[in-house]
Design a protein around this motif. Structure first.
Motif, short mmCIF file in Angstrom:
data_model
loop_
_atom_site.label_atom_id
_atom_site.label_comp_id
_atom_site.label_asym_id
_atom_site.label_seq_id
_atom_site.Cartn_x
_atom_site.Cartn_y
_atom_site.Cartn_z
N LEU A 46 34.94 38.42 -15.21
CA LEU A 46 36.15 37.86 -14.61
C LEU A 46 35.99 37.72 -13.10
O LEU A 46 36.40 36.73 -12.50
N ARG A 47 35.35 38.71 -12.47
CA ARG A 47 35.15 38.67 -11.01
C ARG A 47 34.23 37.52 -10.58
O ARG A 47 34.23 37.13 -9.42
N HIS A 48 33.48 36.98 -11.52
CA HIS A 48 32.66 35.80 -11.22
C HIS A 48 33.58 34.62 -10.85
O HIS A 48 33.21 33.76 -10.06
N TYR A 49 34.79 34.60 -11.42
CA TYR A 49 35.74 33.51 -11.18
C TYR A 49 36.79 33.87 -10.13
O TYR A 49 37.25 33.00 -9.39
N PHE A 50 37.20 35.14 -10.09
CA PHE A 50 38.25 35.60 -9.17
C PHE A 50 37.83 36.95 -8.60
O PHE A 50 37.72 37.92 -9.35
#
Length: 178
Positions: A46-50
């Motif tokens: 998820l942190r890859h996107y946000f």
């Protein structure tokens, strides 16, 4: 062969996971971890996107604005009440959307990035109302905007039913359009 990933669709899926968390648990429960669990992703993916909670929340709010705008543009352009109903919590889907939008009012008080999203929402809603009033009357547009927001808040707070809010909207539009 490498897997082809539609990043736009992935971001949309994550935004919708934020909506589900807000709808079920409230905006205070939105975190990278809860959204990752809701979406079935790892926190790292998820942190890859946000990178932050604020980025995730801002995107989820912008996604609501996009979704409502698309619905309005796809619907009848001449029925003012139908257009405004798309922005009000008159069914479960719109209730979730409006809950998300109004959550940003409080969140924006302490976070400039979220305040920007809230201003975008308010500006878009005011512009819509200005476009819908029968004259170039800014005062009438502000009143219409205040009415729609006020009725929406009253439905969310349980002071009006969706049917009662709809009745009030139609009554005001009858007065506005004579």
């Amino acid at each position: 062969m490498p897997k082809i990933v539609d990043h736009t669709e992935r971001r949309r899926e994550l935004g919708e996971a934020v909506w589900r968390v807000i709808d079920r648990d409230g905006v205070a429960e939105v975190s990278i971890r809860t959204v990752a669990a809701e979406s079935g992703w790892s926190s790292g993916a998820l942190r890859h996107y946000f990178a932050t909670r604020a980025e995730l929340l801002a995107f989820a709010c912008e996604l609501v604005i996009t979704k409502v705008t698309e619905r309005i543009e796809a619907g009848p352009r001449t029925d003012v009440s139908a257009i405004l109903r798309e922005t009000m919590p008159l069914d479960p889907e719109r209730r979730t959307e409006v809950s998300i939008m109004f959550s940003f009012l409080a969140l924006g008080l302490g976070d400039p990035a979220l305040a920007r999203v809230q201003r975008t929402h308010f500006t878009a809603m005011y512009d819509l109302c200005r476009h819908l009033v029968p004259t170039e009357d800014e005062r009438a547009a502000r009143r219409l905007h205040a009415l729609v927001d006020g009725l929406s808040v009253q439905v969310l707070a349980g002071h009006l039913t969706p049917a009662e809010a709809d009745t009030e909207l139609v009554a005001y539009l009858d007065e506005l359009y004579g």
